[in-house]
Design an enzyme around this catalytic site. Structure first.
Site, PDB file in Angstrom:
ATOM      1  N   ASP A   4       0.863  -1.177   0.000  1.00 47.37           N
ATOM      2  CA  ASP A   4       0.000   0.000   0.000  1.00 47.37           C
ATOM      3  C   ASP A   4       0.907   1.236   0.000  1.00 47.37           C
ATOM      4  O   ASP A   4       1.647   1.481   0.958  1.00 47.37           O
ATOM      5  CB  ASP A   4      -0.890  -0.023   1.250  1.00 47.37           C
ATOM      6  CG  ASP A   4      -1.865   1.148   1.320  1.00 47.37           C
ATOM      7  OD1 ASP A   4      -1.747   2.073   0.491  1.00 47.37           O
ATOM      8  OD2 ASP A   4      -2.734   1.133   2.208  1.00 47.37           O
ATOM      9  N   HIS A   5       0.835   2.021  -1.070  1.00 50.21           N
ATOM     10  CA  HIS A   5       1.749   3.149  -1.229  1.00 50.21           C
ATOM     11  C   HIS A   5       1.402   4.324  -0.303  1.00 50.21           C
ATOM     12  O   HIS A   5       2.191   5.275  -0.186  1.00 50.21           O
ATOM     13  CB  HIS A   5       1.741   3.639  -2.682  1.00 50.21           C
ATOM     14  CG  HIS A   5       3.067   4.159  -3.141  1.00 50.21           C
ATOM     15  ND1 HIS A   5       3.958   4.795  -2.307  1.00 50.21           N
ATOM     16  CD2 HIS A   5       3.668   4.137  -4.372  1.00 50.21           C
ATOM     17  CE1 HIS A   5       5.030   5.146  -2.992  1.00 50.21           C
ATOM     18  NE2 HIS A   5       4.889   4.751  -4.245  1.00 50.21           N
ATOM     19  N   ARG A   6       0.265   4.291   0.352  1.00 51.00           N
ATOM     20  CA  ARG A   6      -0.088   5.404   1.235  1.00 51.00           C
ATOM     21  C   ARG A   6       0.794   5.453   2.486  1.00 51.00           C
ATOM     22  O   ARG A   6       1.374   6.505   2.775  1.00 51.00           O
ATOM     23  CB  ARG A   6      -1.580   5.327   1.612  1.00 51.00           C
ATOM     24  CG  ARG A   6      -2.518   5.522   0.430  1.00 51.00           C
ATOM     25  CD  ARG A   6      -3.964   5.258   0.812  1.00 51.00           C
ATOM     26  NE  ARG A   6      -4.161   3.885   1.268  1.00 51.00           N
ATOM     27  CZ  ARG A   6      -5.313   3.414   1.730  1.00 51.00           C
ATOM     28  NH1 ARG A   6      -6.382   4.218   1.798  1.00 51.00           N
ATOM     29  NH2 ARG A   6      -5.434   2.156   2.119  1.00 51.00           N
TER      30      ARG A   6
END
Length: 447
Positions: free
Chosen positions: A419-421
């Site tokens: 998850d790039h967040r």
């Protein structure tokens, strides 16, 4: 003092659960901590424990019924309490009596007539043909079933008359429909055209082994068989669709030489009572990599990035009903053999549908392994709200270069979905390097 027992919210954002069973009958006394109801969520079975001593005065829903979260399911009282007038008590508590919803006895009708009567809210379903009464006249036979059982039977294409109910007063409940479906599947399904299905529906009842949910939709189109969705499969489909739509995935791939890992596994299993799998060692390596790169041990929350002090790892387990991901807690403090024992226990209870809801919640990363099926490389969808999932492929012998020379080695490919967040690319790359180092130097996994 009498009060209502309501359907608890056992899973986050759940709107409904199934009342699977009543361990105690009406009028039975119980002690604090006793199980007074068993509830099935989308992925697990949970026991509802009493928070104080008491007695079950009245159950309000039958076994197998789907119930909204917060809806009353029973009336309970204090120790020794009695309710001589249960209808008055229910009225005082603002609940309609279940008896008021039960259908009146079916009236007799002239021979050959088929009376029509509305089903009750508790699942009374009129038979589609009159059954001969003791005097030989036609009498409509009512079949009772829970709402869940009705829906499952309809989706599976089963006729109620051919299902034997094992619930209270012969009511058809979930397990009865599941047994009928299993019996039909063992006997094999039969494909029929729509016209033939319509004719069969108006003819005599068909045995469950021959009942089907299939069709040939049009000329030139291949025949198909419909398999009803299980609760687990619906939940997985919803969560993973949401994950793919709302979670910005990126992928980091790596290849590890695992000859030493496989030798370590052989040594661990030599005469050991608990067998250790490659996946068990991978889970320990994942926990070790999280300790070395704590920035990966996080999840995205609406207002902050949540960082964990211990490493909880979910393990993907395939069952006949669908995929579940129970969570191993504090894996960094577990031995490899304890991981192996815990995973085995999870697998056995998952296939029996006996995982608890709390065992399916939490964790920052999942491990999914298709190597035992020969899959070399694949990418998985993140299990929300976790931040990553590691997809593990098969260990295969391939040509490898070592010190400028070519030799045969056993390699394993892995793909980390992130998850790039909450996690940047460089953090995921550092984690992959730490993980591969542990796998290729497996003694460190045991440290």
């Amino acid at each position: 003092m009498a009060k209502l027992l309501r359907m608890p919210e056992l899973a986050a954002n759940a709107v409904e659960a199934v009342l699977q069973g009543w361990p105690l009958p009406e009028g039975a006394a119980y002690a604090k901590g006793d199980v007074i109801a068993t509830v099935e969520t989308e992925k697990a079975v949970a026991d509802v424990e009493a928070d104080a001593d008491g007695v079950i005065l009245k159950t309000l829903v039958p076994e197998g019924a789907g119930v909204e979260v917060g809806a009353p399911i029973a009336v309970i009282g204090g120790p020794g309490e009695m309710a001589p007038d249960i209808d008055a008590l229910l009225a005082e508590l603002g609940v309609a009596s279940p008896a008021a919803n039960d259908p009146a006895p079916a009236p007799s009708s002239p021979a050959g007539a088929v009376p029509t009567q509305p089903p009750s809210s508790f699942g009374a379903i009129p038979a589609q043909a009159p059954a001969a009464g003791p005097t030989g006249t036609g009498t409509t036979r009512r079949i009772f079933s829970s709402p869940l059982a009705r829906r499952m039977a309809k989706e599976a294409g089963l006729r109620y008359e051919q299902i034997t109910g094992t619930g209270p007063n012969g009511r058809i409940i979930r397990r009865d429909v599941e047994a009928a479906i299993a019996s039909r599947d063992r006997a094999g399904s039969v494909l029929v055209a729509p016209a033939e299905r319509a004719a069969a529906a108006s003819a005599a009842p068909v045995a469950p082994a021959a009942a089907v949910s299939a069709a040939v939709p049009a000329t030139g189109t291949a025949a198909f068989t419909e398999i009803p969705h299980s609760r687990i499969r619906r939940a997985v489909a919803s969560r993973l669709t949401e994950s793919k739509q709302t979670t910005p995935h990126f992928y980091v791939r790596g290849t590890a030489r695992v000859d030493r890992l496989l030798r370590l596994r052989e040594e661990l299993n030599d005469g050991a009572p608990v067998r250790v799998s490659v996946n068990d060692l991978v889970i320990k390596a994942v926990a070790g990599a999280h300790l070395l790169v704590p920035a990966m041990n996080v999840v995205w929350a609406p207002d902050a990035v949540r960082s964990f002090s211990s490493v909880d790892v979910s393990v993907a387990i395939a069952t006949e009903r669908g995929l579940v991901t129970p969570v191993l807690r504090s894996v960094e403090r577990m031995t490899v053999t304890s991981v192996a024992s815990a995973v085995k226990d999870f697998a056995e209870r998952a296939r029996a549908g006996r995982l608890r809801q709390d065992e399916l919640e939490g964790g920052a990363i999942s491990v999914t392994n298709l190597g035992m099926y020969g899959t070399e490389d694949f990418a998985a969808i993140i299990n929300p709200p976790q931040a990553a999932i590691l997809a593990v492929g098969a260990a295969r012998q391939e040509p490898v270069v070592r010190d400028g020379g070519l030799e045969v080695g056993t390699v394993m490919r892995v793909t980390l979905s992130v998850d790039h967040r909450p996690v940047d690319g460089v953090v995921a790359a550092e984690w992959m390097r730490a993980f591969l180092t542990l796998v290729e130097n497996p003694v460190r996994i045991l440290a």
